[in-house]
Design a protein around this motif. Structure first.
Motif, PDB file in Angstrom:
ATOM      1  N   UNK A 237      -8.381   4.317  -7.388  1.00  0.00           N
ATOM      2  CA  UNK A 237      -8.363   3.915  -5.726  1.00  0.00           C
ATOM      3  C   UNK A 237      -7.737   2.255  -5.906  1.00  0.00           C
ATOM      4  N   UNK A 238      -6.809   1.529  -6.310  1.00  0.00           N
ATOM      5  CA  UNK A 238      -6.042   0.357  -6.999  1.00  0.00           C
ATOM      6  C   UNK A 238      -4.568   0.821  -6.657  1.00  0.00           C
ATOM      7  N   UNK A 239      -4.241  -0.367  -7.208  1.00  0.00           N
ATOM      8  CA  UNK A 239      -2.596  -0.317  -6.938  1.00  0.00           C
ATOM      9  C   UNK A 239      -1.746  -1.679  -6.838  1.00  0.00           C
ATOM     10  N   UNK A 240      -0.417  -1.754  -7.746  1.00  0.00           N
ATOM     11  CA  UNK A 240       0.691  -2.991  -7.427  1.00  0.00           C
ATOM     12  C   UNK A 240       1.810  -2.539  -7.046  1.00  0.00           C
ATOM     13  N   UNK A 241       2.083  -3.382  -5.917  1.00  0.00           N
ATOM     14  CA  UNK A 241       3.463  -3.065  -4.660  1.00  0.00           C
ATOM     15  C   UNK A 241       4.744  -4.439  -5.585  1.00  0.00           C
ATOM     16  N   UNK A 242       5.451  -4.085  -5.801  1.00  0.00           N
ATOM     17  CA  UNK A 242       6.517  -5.380  -6.396  1.00  0.00           C
ATOM     18  C   UNK A 242       7.367  -5.358  -5.140  1.00  0.00           C
ATOM     19  N   UNK A 243       8.261  -6.811  -5.105  1.00  0.00           N
ATOM     20  CA  UNK A 243       9.683  -7.225  -4.159  1.00  0.00           C
ATOM     21  C   UNK A 243       8.644  -7.206  -2.987  1.00  0.00           C
ATOM     22  N   UNK A 244       9.012  -7.726  -2.182  1.00  0.00           N
ATOM     23  CA  UNK A 244       9.440  -8.025  -0.365  1.00  0.00           C
ATOM     24  C   UNK A 244       8.241  -7.074  -0.169  1.00  0.00           C
ATOM     25  N   UNK A 245       7.175  -7.133  -0.662  1.00  0.00           N
ATOM     26  CA  UNK A 245       5.686  -6.471  -0.323  1.00  0.00           C
ATOM     27  C   UNK A 245       5.134  -6.678   1.457  1.00  0.00           C
ATOM     28  N   UNK A 246       4.793  -5.899   1.587  1.00  0.00           N
ATOM     29  CA  UNK A 246       4.479  -5.987   2.796  1.00  0.00           C
ATOM     30  C   UNK A 246       3.274  -5.078   2.992  1.00  0.00           C
ATOM     31  N   UNK A 260       1.594  -7.422  -5.592  1.00  0.00           N
ATOM     32  CA  UNK A 260       0.172  -7.417  -4.620  1.00  0.00           C
ATOM     33  C   UNK A 260      -0.424  -6.454  -5.670  1.00  0.00           C
ATOM     34  N   UNK A 261      -1.366  -6.292  -5.596  1.00  0.00           N
ATOM     35  CA  UNK A 261      -2.090  -6.280  -6.449  1.00  0.00           C
ATOM     36  C   UNK A 261      -3.759  -5.237  -5.686  1.00  0.00           C
ATOM     37  N   UNK A 268      -5.036  -8.977  -3.918  1.00  0.00           N
ATOM     38  CA  UNK A 268      -4.151 -10.203  -4.196  1.00  0.00           C
ATOM     39  C   UNK A 268      -2.419 -10.033  -4.449  1.00  0.00           C
ATOM     40  N   UNK A 269      -2.018 -11.290  -4.225  1.00  0.00           N
ATOM     41  CA  UNK A 269      -1.301 -11.876  -3.769  1.00  0.00           C
ATOM     42  C   UNK A 269      -0.476 -12.600  -4.722  1.00  0.00           C
ATOM     43  N   UNK A 270       0.515 -12.535  -5.030  1.00  0.00           N
ATOM     44  CA  UNK A 270       1.471 -13.417  -5.690  1.00  0.00           C
ATOM     45  C   UNK A 270       3.261 -13.527  -4.822  1.00  0.00           C
ATOM     46  N   UNK A 271       2.879 -15.142  -5.590  1.00  0.00           N
ATOM     47  CA  UNK A 271       4.427 -15.342  -5.747  1.00  0.00           C
ATOM     48  C   UNK A 271       4.972 -15.644  -4.204  1.00  0.00           C
TER      49      UNK A 271
END
Length: 486
Positions: A237-246, A260-261, A268-271
């Motif tokens: 139940x985990x994941x990562x998202x990249x570039x223009x995350x909503x 985001x992860x 967790x949100x980054x940048x």
């Protein structure tokens, strides 16, 4: 019964190599069409066929029925009720509930074709591939026995444990259990509301990891994530998202970031991260920072963290917002303000009541500014080692108390004329503020020392305590949606 082992005329060819009849209980027919029956066993090169009945023609065509089994070297085995062989195309056509086993892969279909030249098994009337990770179903399927790779088309369903995935076409590597999706993919957990979408994807069916590209979405009953690319692991139940995350969680949390992860209930949100938390009939909370994290009831921000919750705005190196205790902690170069005052400190703790400020503690060289005359840049100022503050029920700063090496600048006005500015020093100061958050009463524990300057001397050069300045509106943390929330 008679067993027969012979060369069929010495010249009967199955493609280029002759067919060796290793066994048959009965042999009949004509030279143009030989009939074999009972425990039939044929061999050509590395291919071995057993069946109950077979017919071979002089041109190399072949037909077999009854428990046919084809052994393809050391690669695998094909079972079917009947088969036909086309010597011109070098193809074996299996019909009637076909099953092919190429460890650890099993293909089943109503009709299956084996192309010997390309070492290719394929079906075009529906079928499925099954291995230790699950099942792949499609109208068309192609399996290359040497490379151990498969392609599927016409609308493909993939199953792994409780997870179901659909795509128009799939390429699958049976050695690494990896599925490649060149087109859109939809996936869902049959036992929960976990779902995903991507325009392109790679799925490791052994580990359960999914990599999505060219716009993707994840959603369940609690949250939804949209980004340009992403990674998801259903079991963890985990994941990562990249570039223009909503990111959206229920109807209470919205977030944006470059990446985001999440792991279960933590985020967790980054940048360039931003987060909006809103509860019904409460003032919304807006956070912005280089990094944001949400764990349980706490929202955390690092690196140029900003906080907006009317009437307060805050900025710090690190910020923690406890949504359960209604408490905000700010550390490192803290700046805090509302409509009429600004505060500077090394650390601040703010307690909220009914989602409005109630009280605060500040330490690490605390400074306070409030408006006296914005046009003339006259600002009442207080500076001390530590301070406590109290707000009234309307959310307006009502009083502050300072300790340790207190300095104060207070501008005196009588009716419509400015008289001048006082610079004072003391060990402790109690300040009561009016409805406009201007000092209405100052009380010192000891007789203060200081200086008075006439207003005429201060018009061109107002008094400023060291390290304090009034931050103009354009430099303050901004509410990004509209001028002021209801």
């Amino acid at each position: 019964m008679r067993k027969v082992s012979w060369w069929l005329g010495g010249m009967l060819l199955w493609a280029q190599a002759p067919v060796l009849i290793e066994n048959a209980d009965e042999l009949g027919g004509t030279p143009e069409r030989r009939l074999l029956q009972g425990h039939v066993r044929l061999r050509q090169d590395s291919l071995v066929l057993t069946c109950d009945w077979a017919a071979l023609t002089a041109d190399g065509a072949f037909q077999a029925e009854g428990h046919t089994q084809t052994q393809v070297g050391n690669q695998g085995t094909v079972w079917a009720p009947r088969l036909f062989y086309d010597p011109g195309r070098r193809q074996l056509v299996y019909e009637g509930g076909v099953r092919a086993f190429f460890p650890p892969t099993t293909l089943t279909a109503p009709r299956l074709v084996y192309d010997r030249d390309r070492a290719l098994l394929y079906y075009e009337g529906g079928g499925e591939l099954q291995d230790t990770t699950g099942v792949i179903r499609s109208p068309r399927g192609y399996y290359y026995t040497v490379e151990e790779k498969a392609t599927f088309g016409g609308g493909v369903w993939l199953e792994r444990a409780n997870y179901r995935v659909y795509s128009d076409s799939v390429a699958y590597d049976t050695r690494t259990y990896t599925a490649y999706f060149p087109g859109p993919i939809w996936g869902a957990d049959a036992t929960s509301s976990d779902s995903l979408y991507g325009r392109r994807a790679t799925w490791n069916r052994l580990s359960g990891e999914v990599f999505l590209a060219d716009s993707c979405r994840f959603w369940d009953s609690v949250r939804a994530v949209q980004a340009e690319a992403g990674y998801y692991h259903a079991e963890r139940d985990s994941g990562w998202a990249f570039c223009r995350v909503y990111y959206q969680q229920g109807g209470a949390v919205w977030a944006w970031a470059d990446s985001a992860s999440w792991v279960r209930d933590s985020l967790a949100l980054r940048t360039n991260a931003a987060l909006l938390w809103r509860q019904p009939e409460e003032i919304p909370v807006y956070l912005q920072a280089e990094r944001l994290s949400a764990r349980g009831t706490r929202l955390m921000a690092w690196d140029q963290a900003e906080w907006v919750q009317w009437p307060l705005r805050g900025r710090a190196d690190t910020l923690v917002y406890d949504t359960l205790r209604r408490t905000v902690w700010l550390w490192g170069r803290v700046w805090l303000a509302d409509t009429g005052m600004q505060m500077w400190a090394g650390a601040v703790q703010v307690r909220l009541r009914a989602n409005r400020p109630d009280s605060a503690w500040a330490g690490g060289s605390v400074g306070l500014l409030s408006k006296a005359d914005t046009f003339l840049w006259f600002f009442h100022q207080v500076r001390g080692d530590s301070a406590v503050a109290r707000w009234d029920t309307l959310g307006r700063l009502a009083s502050m108390r300072f300790w340790g090496k207190v300095e104060a600048v207070y501008y005196q006005r009588e009716e419509a004329r400015w008289q001048g500015g006082h610079y004072l020093q003391a060990a402790e100061l109690q300040a009561e503020l009016d409805s406009l958050q201007r000092p209405a009463y100052l009380r010192f524990t000891q007789r203060p020392t200081g200086t008075f300057w006439p207003a005429t001397q201060l018009v061109k050069s107002p008094l400023w305590l060291r390290g304090l300045r009034w931050l103009p509106e354009r430099e303050r943390p901004q509410w990004p949606f509209h001028a002021r929330p209801e």
